[in-house]
Every structure is written in C-alpha cells, then in structure tokens.
Design a protein around this motif. Sequence first.
Motif, PDB file in Angstrom:
ATOM      1  N   THR A   1       0.849  -1.195   0.000  1.00 57.88           N
ATOM      2  CA  THR A   1       0.000   0.000   0.000  1.00 57.88           C
ATOM      3  C   THR A   1       0.878   1.237   0.000  1.00 57.88           C
ATOM      4  O   THR A   1       2.059   1.183   0.343  1.00 57.88           O
ATOM      5  CB  THR A   1      -0.956   0.028   1.209  1.00 57.88           C
ATOM      6  OG1 THR A   1      -1.960   1.035   0.999  1.00 57.88           O
ATOM      7  CG2 THR A   1      -0.211   0.338   2.502  1.00 57.88           C
ATOM      8  N   SER A   2       0.297   2.349  -0.406  1.00 58.07           N
ATOM      9  CA  SER A   2       0.992   3.636  -0.375  1.00 58.07           C
ATOM     10  C   SER A   2       0.186   4.605   0.474  1.00 58.07           C
ATOM     11  O   SER A   2      -0.999   4.807   0.239  1.00 58.07           O
ATOM     12  CB  SER A   2       1.158   4.191  -1.788  1.00 58.07           C
ATOM     13  OG  SER A   2       1.822   5.437  -1.756  1.00 58.07           O
ATOM     14  N   LEU A   3       0.830   5.183   1.476  1.00 64.01           N
ATOM     15  CA  LEU A   3       0.169   6.182   2.331  1.00 64.01           C
ATOM     16  C   LEU A   3       0.626   7.555   1.845  1.00 64.01           C
ATOM     17  O   LEU A   3       0.417   7.900   0.698  1.00 64.01           O
ATOM     18  CB  LEU A   3       0.510   5.902   3.798  1.00 64.01           C
ATOM     19  CG  LEU A   3       0.219   4.461   4.284  1.00 64.01           C
ATOM     20  CD1 LEU A   3       0.668   4.267   5.724  1.00 64.01           C
ATOM     21  CD2 LEU A   3      -1.237   4.108   4.117  1.00 64.01           C
TER      22      LEU A   3
ATOM     23  N   PHE B   1       9.926  -1.005  -6.831  1.00 59.88           N
ATOM     24  CA  PHE B   1       9.538  -2.413  -6.754  1.00 59.88           C
ATOM     25  C   PHE B   1       9.388  -2.979  -8.171  1.00 59.88           C
ATOM     26  O   PHE B   1       9.913  -4.043  -8.502  1.00 59.88           O
ATOM     27  CB  PHE B   1       8.243  -2.518  -5.959  1.00 59.88           C
ATOM     28  CG  PHE B   1       7.708  -3.911  -5.737  1.00 59.88           C
ATOM     29  CD1 PHE B   1       8.416  -5.040  -6.116  1.00 59.88           C
ATOM     30  CD2 PHE B   1       6.480  -4.083  -5.128  1.00 59.88           C
ATOM     31  CE1 PHE B   1       7.913  -6.315  -5.903  1.00 59.88           C
ATOM     32  CE2 PHE B   1       5.963  -5.347  -4.903  1.00 59.88           C
ATOM     33  CZ  PHE B   1       6.685  -6.458  -5.308  1.00 59.88           C
ATOM     34  N   LEU B   2       8.701  -2.241  -9.044  1.00 57.13           N
ATOM     35  CA  LEU B   2       8.480  -2.732 -10.401  1.00 57.13           C
ATOM     36  C   LEU B   2       9.777  -2.792 -11.201  1.00 57.13           C
ATOM     37  O   LEU B   2       9.847  -3.481 -12.221  1.00 57.13           O
ATOM     38  CB  LEU B   2       7.453  -1.840 -11.117  1.00 57.13           C
ATOM     39  CG  LEU B   2       6.024  -1.954 -10.591  1.00 57.13           C
ATOM     40  CD1 LEU B   2       5.110  -0.991 -11.331  1.00 57.13           C
ATOM     41  CD2 LEU B   2       5.496  -3.375 -10.699  1.00 57.13           C
ATOM     42  N   ASP B   3      10.801  -2.079 -10.733  1.00 54.80           N
ATOM     43  CA  ASP B   3      12.103  -2.137 -11.407  1.00 54.80           C
ATOM     44  C   ASP B   3      12.787  -3.491 -11.224  1.00 54.80           C
ATOM     45  O   ASP B   3      13.915  -3.672 -11.715  1.00 54.80           O
ATOM     46  CB  ASP B   3      13.026  -1.024 -10.896  1.00 54.80           C
ATOM     47  CG  ASP B   3      12.720   0.305 -11.562  1.00 54.80           C
ATOM     48  OD1 ASP B   3      12.065   0.305 -12.622  1.00 54.80           O
ATOM     49  OD2 ASP B   3      13.124   1.351 -11.013  1.00 54.80           O
ATOM     50  N   ILE B   4      12.170  -4.421 -10.524  1.00 55.10           N
ATOM     51  CA  ILE B   4      12.758  -5.778 -10.490  1.00 55.10           C
ATOM     52  C   ILE B   4      12.659  -6.421 -11.875  1.00 55.10           C
ATOM     53  O   ILE B   4      13.252  -7.466 -12.121  1.00 55.10           O
ATOM     54  CB  ILE B   4      12.096  -6.688  -9.424  1.00 55.10           C
ATOM     55  CG1 ILE B   4      10.633  -6.951  -9.740  1.00 55.10           C
ATOM     56  CG2 ILE B   4      12.290  -6.120  -8.031  1.00 55.10           C
ATOM     57  CD1 ILE B   4       9.985  -7.987  -8.814  1.00 55.10           C
ATOM     58  N   ASP B   5      11.904  -5.752 -12.764  1.00 52.27           N
ATOM     59  CA  ASP B   5      11.834  -6.170 -14.181  1.00 52.27           C
ATOM     60  C   ASP B   5      11.446  -7.638 -14.325  1.00 52.27           C
ATOM     61  O   ASP B   5      10.468  -8.050 -13.738  1.00 52.27           O
ATOM     62  CB  ASP B   5      13.163  -5.860 -14.886  1.00 52.27           C
ATOM     63  CG  ASP B   5      13.442  -4.351 -14.902  1.00 52.27           C
ATOM     64  OD1 ASP B   5      12.478  -3.583 -14.953  1.00 52.27           O
ATOM     65  OD2 ASP B   5      14.620  -3.979 -14.853  1.00 52.27           O
TER      66      ASP B   5
ATOM     67  N   LEU C   1      -0.817  -2.627  -7.254  1.00 52.10           N
ATOM     68  CA  LEU C   1      -0.251  -3.283  -8.425  1.00 52.10           C
ATOM     69  C   LEU C   1      -1.259  -4.188  -9.123  1.00 52.10           C
ATOM     70  O   LEU C   1      -1.191  -4.397 -10.323  1.00 52.10           O
ATOM     71  CB  LEU C   1       0.992  -4.098  -8.022  1.00 52.10           C
ATOM     72  CG  LEU C   1       2.111  -3.284  -7.373  1.00 52.10           C
ATOM     73  CD1 LEU C   1       3.252  -4.189  -6.914  1.00 52.10           C
ATOM     74  CD2 LEU C   1       2.627  -2.220  -8.335  1.00 52.10           C
ATOM     75  N   ASP C   2      -2.187  -4.762  -8.362  1.00 51.50           N
ATOM     76  CA  ASP C   2      -3.209  -5.594  -9.004  1.00 51.50           C
ATOM     77  C   ASP C   2      -4.605  -5.000  -8.831  1.00 51.50           C
ATOM     78  O   ASP C   2      -5.592  -5.576  -9.264  1.00 51.50           O
ATOM     79  CB  ASP C   2      -3.184  -7.031  -8.455  1.00 51.50           C
ATOM     80  CG  ASP C   2      -3.395  -7.074  -6.945  1.00 51.50           C
ATOM     81  OD1 ASP C   2      -3.746  -6.036  -6.352  1.00 51.50           O
ATOM     82  OD2 ASP C   2      -3.184  -8.153  -6.357  1.00 51.50           O
ATOM     83  N   ASP C   3      -4.657  -3.842  -8.173  1.00 51.13           N
ATOM     84  CA  ASP C   3      -5.904  -3.100  -7.968  1.00 51.13           C
ATOM     85  C   ASP C   3      -6.904  -3.858  -7.091  1.00 51.13           C
ATOM     86  O   ASP C   3      -8.102  -3.541  -7.117  1.00 51.13           O
ATOM     87  CB  ASP C   3      -6.550  -2.737  -9.314  1.00 51.13           C
ATOM     88  CG  ASP C   3      -7.304  -1.416  -9.229  1.00 51.13           C
ATOM     89  OD1 ASP C   3      -6.985  -0.605  -8.348  1.00 51.13           O
ATOM     90  OD2 ASP C   3      -8.228  -1.204 -10.042  1.00 51.13           O
TER      91      ASP C   3
END
Length: 200
Positions: free
Chosen positions: A30-32, A42-46, A63-65
Amino acid sequence: MSGTPGIGSRESGVGSRASGQRPKLTLATTSLAGCFGCHMSFLDIDERILELVQLYDLRKSPLDDLKTFTGMCDVGLVEGGCCNTHNVHVLREFRTHCRLLVSVGQCAITGGLPAMRNGIPLAELFAESYQKGPTLDTALIPSDEDLPMILDRIYPCHEVVKVDAFLPGCPPSAEIIWEALSAIAEGRPIDIPYRDFKFD
Ligand code: SF4
C-alpha cells in the motif's frame, strides 16, 4: 541489514517453513503519504517479477488493484507515512492483516519529504495552501465531512503500529526490495550491505 530480527527467521513465522517444498506466501502493498516512487522501484525488479509470482501470490495492492483483504497475508509492504486519518486507518488495517509488516522507504520510516511540514501550525499550512496561493480563485478551506482529517504532523509508520522490518532509501532500490522479498520467501536472513542503501 544482515540478520534483521523477525524477518526470514523462525521467530517471524514467515518464510520459515520446513525444508522441502515451500508453499507460496501472500503479499500485500500500500501507499500512504508517499509519491509511489517506492512502488515504481519495486516494479524495477523487471523480469524477476516472473520469479516473484512463483514465490508470492499478490493480494491487496495498487499493483493488481485489489482493494480489500480477503484474509490474513504473510507480508505487507507499506510506502509512506501517515498524514491524515485515512492513512492511519489503512495502516492499522494492514497491521491487522499482515503477519510481517515492512516499512519501505524514508517516508514510511521517518516521514520523509512530507514531514517537512512538521513544526508548521496547521492553520498556517491551510492558509498557504488554500487562501494565499497566486493561482487560487477561492478562499475556501475544504471541510467536507467525507474528507479525511489532516494530522498535526506526519507520523512514521512505527509510531502508529508495530513494524517488523525497515528498508531504508528514497527509494530503496529494486535490488534491495528483491533481496528482502526473496530472503523472506526462502526463510533466510536478509543480507543487504549498508553501502547499498541510497538516498538519491
Ligand atoms: S521514500 Fe522516496 S520514493 Fe519512496 S515514497 Fe517517499 S519520496 Fe517517494
């Protein structure tokens, strides 16, 4: 962060299953009060995301809504601190539903950039934001009852709930996030040299 207590250890109850086949863990994020930069990192783990989905089933996350918890989660990653009552509600819900809660990035750990407002009275902040700006055509301060209440300052996550581990950086690199998640899933201590923590 070598030997981080509570992570990847038998004490944590997460990632410490008996040797042999390891069941997948579940992961929520989550993002506060953050900028989503930690999620971008995180998504840069490619392509390692293909390995990630072998280790984790993603649950409630931007990320998955998926917007609601359907049960307990093994690991929760939290980006951002608490600037309003909604942040506090979301963070407490994460604490309740995640066996292992990880503060990711400086906003979650110290308040980060949003905490620059700490020490400035709320009335002064509201006046500057809503009444004195050169592009404003109204002097109204939003007060709808559906809006969350602004807190007197930014609170780091560990001042609101118990946090089990911390990944410093702004943002923590994809390598750090990957090392933490793979170590937890494999039931080994996280091993990140201090020199790898960056704040640029
Ligand atoms: S720690 Fe840095 S990258 Fe992460 S949410 Fe805060 S400002 Fe954005």
